[in-house]
Design an enzyme around this catalytic site. Structure first.
Site, PDB file in Angstrom:
ATOM      1  N   GLY A  97       1.137  -1.178   0.059  1.00  0.00           N
ATOM      2  CA  GLY A  97      -0.013   0.021   0.247  1.00  0.00           C
ATOM      3  C   GLY A  97       0.846   1.179   0.131  1.00  0.00           C
ATOM      4  O   GLY A  97       0.292   2.300  -0.655  1.00  0.00           O
ATOM      5  N   GLU A 129       0.352 -13.412   1.134  1.00  0.00           N
ATOM      6  CA  GLU A 129      -0.512 -13.014   0.204  1.00  0.00           C
ATOM      7  C   GLU A 129      -0.126 -14.213  -1.095  1.00  0.00           C
ATOM      8  O   GLU A 129      -0.275 -14.787  -1.958  1.00  0.00           O
ATOM      9  CB  GLU A 129      -0.998 -12.085   0.026  1.00  0.00           C
TER      10      GLU A 129
END
Length: 161
Positions: free
Chosen positions: A24, A90
């Protein structure tokens, strides 16, 4: 109508066409937001985790489910990607789904050379020095996942100029 979803509002029954994995801090308000807008315009159902994970948090069951039920994962590698244990987890989960479910995985190399990802050099090397101290049991799996993903056919925005 296509939409995005965050981990906090994910319905376990949802199936997404695209899952976006990114750091992010590096790409949320730039490349990733533009990609998400383009997917939305094309009415492609996608998952983007817009919740900031707190230090110590693990991937939630909802996020894990989103990865498992997605047809395509787009992994946006950036200079800070490997500094996030959540991104690395992830990635491992995504590659497991590629092997078991045939999920399509598309790496995007955003302001980072694919060979730096493959070799874990430059900023990735620095990140792994920290990970060795804090997560020594996971480092080998994370390194292998980065190497595997960087060897996939992907997209380097700097090559399209």
């Amino acid at each position: 109508m296509a939409s995005s979803s965050s981990a906090s509002s994910l319905d376990a029954q949802n199936k997404y066409e695209v899952f976006l994995s990114f750091r992010g801090e590096d790409t949320r308000n730039g490349f990733t937001s533009h990609l998400a807008a383009a997917l939305h315009r094309k009415q492609i159902q996608f998952f983007i985790d817009d919740e900031e994970l707190k230090k110590g948090d693990e991937i939630s069951p909802a996020l894990s489910n989103a990865i498992e039920t997605t047809d395509i994962s787009i992994i946006i590698f950036s200079k800070g990607y490997a500094s996030s244990k959540w991104c690395l987890n992830e990635l491992v989960k995504t590659l497991d789904c590629k092997r078991t479910n045939g999920q399509i995985v598309i790496p995007v190399f955003y302001q980072i050379d694919p060979s730096d990802v493959r070799k874990q050099s430059e900023s990735l090397e620095e990140a792994f020095l920290e990970h060795e101290k804090n997560f020594p049991d996971k480092v080998q799996k994370w390194r292998a996942a980065l190497t595997e993903a960087s060897n996939l056919s992907g997209y380097d925005p700097t090559e399209s100029r």
